[in-house]
Design a protein around this motif. Structure first.
Motif, short mmCIF file in Angstrom:
data_model
loop_
_atom_site.label_atom_id
_atom_site.label_comp_id
_atom_site.label_asym_id
_atom_site.label_seq_id
_atom_site.Cartn_x
_atom_site.Cartn_y
_atom_site.Cartn_z
N LEU A 129 0.85 -1.18 0.00
CA LEU A 129 0.00 0.00 0.00
C LEU A 129 0.89 1.23 0.00
N LEU A 130 0.55 2.20 -0.85
CA LEU A 130 1.26 3.48 -0.91
C LEU A 130 0.27 4.59 -0.66
N THR A 131 0.54 5.44 0.32
CA THR A 131 -0.31 6.60 0.59
C THR A 131 0.35 7.83 -0.03
N LEU A 132 -0.35 8.46 -0.95
CA LEU A 132 0.17 9.62 -1.66
C LEU A 132 -0.46 10.87 -1.07
N GLY A 133 0.39 11.74 -0.55
CA GLY A 133 -0.10 12.97 0.06
C GLY A 133 1.02 13.97 0.17
N THR A 134 1.24 14.54 1.37
CA THR A 134 2.37 15.44 1.59
C THR A 134 3.68 14.73 1.26
N ALA A 162 12.04 9.82 -3.37
CA ALA A 162 10.94 9.58 -4.31
C ALA A 162 9.74 10.46 -4.02
N GLU A 163 9.45 10.70 -2.73
CA GLU A 163 8.27 11.49 -2.41
C GLU A 163 8.40 12.94 -2.85
N LYS A 164 9.62 13.42 -3.06
CA LYS A 164 9.79 14.79 -3.53
C LYS A 164 9.42 14.93 -5.00
N ARG A 165 9.30 13.79 -5.71
CA ARG A 165 8.97 13.83 -7.12
C ARG A 165 7.60 13.24 -7.42
N ALA A 166 7.16 12.25 -6.63
CA ALA A 166 5.96 11.49 -7.00
C ALA A 166 4.79 11.65 -6.04
N SER A 167 4.93 12.44 -4.98
CA SER A 167 3.82 12.63 -4.05
C SER A 167 2.77 13.56 -4.65
N THR A 168 1.59 13.59 -4.01
CA THR A 168 0.56 14.53 -4.44
C THR A 168 1.04 15.97 -4.25
N LYS A 169 1.79 16.21 -3.17
CA LYS A 169 2.31 17.56 -2.93
C LYS A 169 3.24 18.00 -4.07
N ALA A 170 4.07 17.10 -4.56
CA ALA A 170 4.95 17.43 -5.68
C ALA A 170 4.12 17.80 -6.91
N LYS A 171 3.05 17.06 -7.15
CA LYS A 171 2.17 17.37 -8.28
C LYS A 171 1.59 18.78 -8.15
N GLU A 172 1.10 19.08 -6.95
CA GLU A 172 0.46 20.38 -6.73
C GLU A 172 1.48 21.51 -6.75
N ASP A 173 2.61 21.32 -6.08
CA ASP A 173 3.62 22.38 -6.00
C ASP A 173 4.18 22.73 -7.37
N GLU A 174 4.32 21.73 -8.24
CA GLU A 174 4.91 21.96 -9.56
C GLU A 174 3.86 22.20 -10.64
N GLY A 175 2.59 22.16 -10.25
CA GLY A 175 1.52 22.40 -11.22
C GLY A 175 1.47 21.36 -12.33
N LEU A 176 1.74 20.10 -12.01
CA LEU A 176 1.79 19.04 -13.01
C LEU A 176 0.39 18.58 -13.40
N THR A 183 2.43 9.52 -15.59
CA THR A 183 3.29 8.77 -16.51
C THR A 183 4.77 9.03 -16.32
N ARG A 184 5.11 10.24 -15.85
CA ARG A 184 6.53 10.57 -15.73
C ARG A 184 7.04 10.53 -14.29
N ARG A 185 6.15 10.55 -13.34
CA ARG A 185 6.57 10.53 -11.94
C ARG A 185 6.10 9.25 -11.24
N LEU A 186 4.78 9.08 -11.12
CA LEU A 186 4.25 7.96 -10.35
C LEU A 186 4.58 6.63 -11.01
N GLN A 187 4.44 6.54 -12.31
CA GLN A 187 4.74 5.30 -13.02
C GLN A 187 6.19 4.87 -12.82
N LYS A 188 7.12 5.82 -12.90
CA LYS A 188 8.53 5.49 -12.70
C LYS A 188 8.80 5.04 -11.26
N TYR A 189 8.12 5.67 -10.32
CA TYR A 189 8.28 5.26 -8.93
C TYR A 189 7.75 3.84 -8.72
N LEU A 190 6.57 3.56 -9.25
CA LEU A 190 6.00 2.22 -9.11
C LEU A 190 6.89 1.17 -9.75
N ALA A 191 7.47 1.50 -10.91
CA ALA A 191 8.37 0.56 -11.58
C ALA A 191 9.59 0.26 -10.71
#
Length: 247
Positions: A129-134, A162-176, A183-191
């Protein structure tokens, strides 16, 4: 039987009584913002506010976003570093008038709840289980048994936590966009995690699990099954209450 659970996060602290026969909140949860800085004293005050909102007087389970051994905090990536080596069970117990407080890692709590009542129910083999948040929390299970405090959000990815690139906070902070993040953050982390552990199942939790339809269909190339958490962002509260009852 109802037991109280509190989930401490990097941005919010939420709690409610939990019906442990059904694995559901017995009442709507109460949430307050995590104080900044998130010092032991400040967070303890917020936990007390959440508990007192319900007039609760029984045992309480509390999650913490870091490694917990016994009731002592060992890491504090997304809260104030003053938490390190604090006996959180004693601190919160004193702040709550001597009530019994059980402390555990936040993702471990969410994972136990999902394995008992949610998407992992009845699943054998390796489940993560992975919790994506801060940040990114993780709970690793082998044939339903928890390996505690894995903290896989701190694996190195592209030279960073990894959380600095693939967390929900990273998505929001970088406006992704959802597509870029998935495809470029979460997928690579899961792989990367799949390469290390070869799980049969990934369960994606945290608040973003409510919007799983926006990003999970975009992820490709992962052999493991990927599903959203059924308890969504209430899993930590339920798991905390389960830990308090077990104690």
């Amino acid at each position: 039987m109802n037991v109280f659970g509190v989930d401490i996060g990097g941005s919010g602290i939420k709690g409610a009584p939990v019906d442990l026969e059904r694995g559901e909140l017995a009442e709507p949860r109460h949430k307050v913002l995590t104080p900044q800085p998130a010092t032991p004293d400040g967070v303890a005050g917020c936990v007390a506010e959440v508990v007192e909102n319900f007039g609760w007087s029984g045992p309480i389970g509390v999650t913490f976003p870091g490694v917990v051994t016994g009731s002592t905090i060992r890491t504090a990536a997304n809260v104030d570093k003053a938490w390190i080596d604090v006996d959180a069970g004693r601190l919160l117990g004193e702040r709550l008038g001597g009530r019994q407080v059980t402390i555990l890692n936040d993702a471990d709590a969410a994972g136990v709840a999902e394995m008992t009542f949610g998407a992992g129910r009845g699943r054998k083999g390796t489940v993560i289980l992975l919790t994506l948040g801060t940040g990114i929390g993780s709970a690793l299970f082998l044939d339903g048994r928890l390996v505690p405090n894995t903290e896989l959000g701190h694996l190195e990815l592209k030279g960073h936590d990894a959380e600095k690139r693939a967390s929900t906070k990273a998505k929001e902070d970088e406006g992704l966009s959802w597509e870029h993040w998935a495809t470029r953050r979460l997928q690579k982390y899961l792989a990367h995690v799949e390469m290390l552990f070869s799980p049969e199942l990934f369960i994606i939790g945290g608040g973003v699990s409510r919007k799983a339809d926006k990003f999970l269909p975009l992820i490709e190339g992962i052999r493991a099954e990927i599903v959203p958490a059924e308890l969504q962002n209430n899993a930590g509260i339920v798991g905390a209450a389960m830990a308090a009852r077990a104690r």
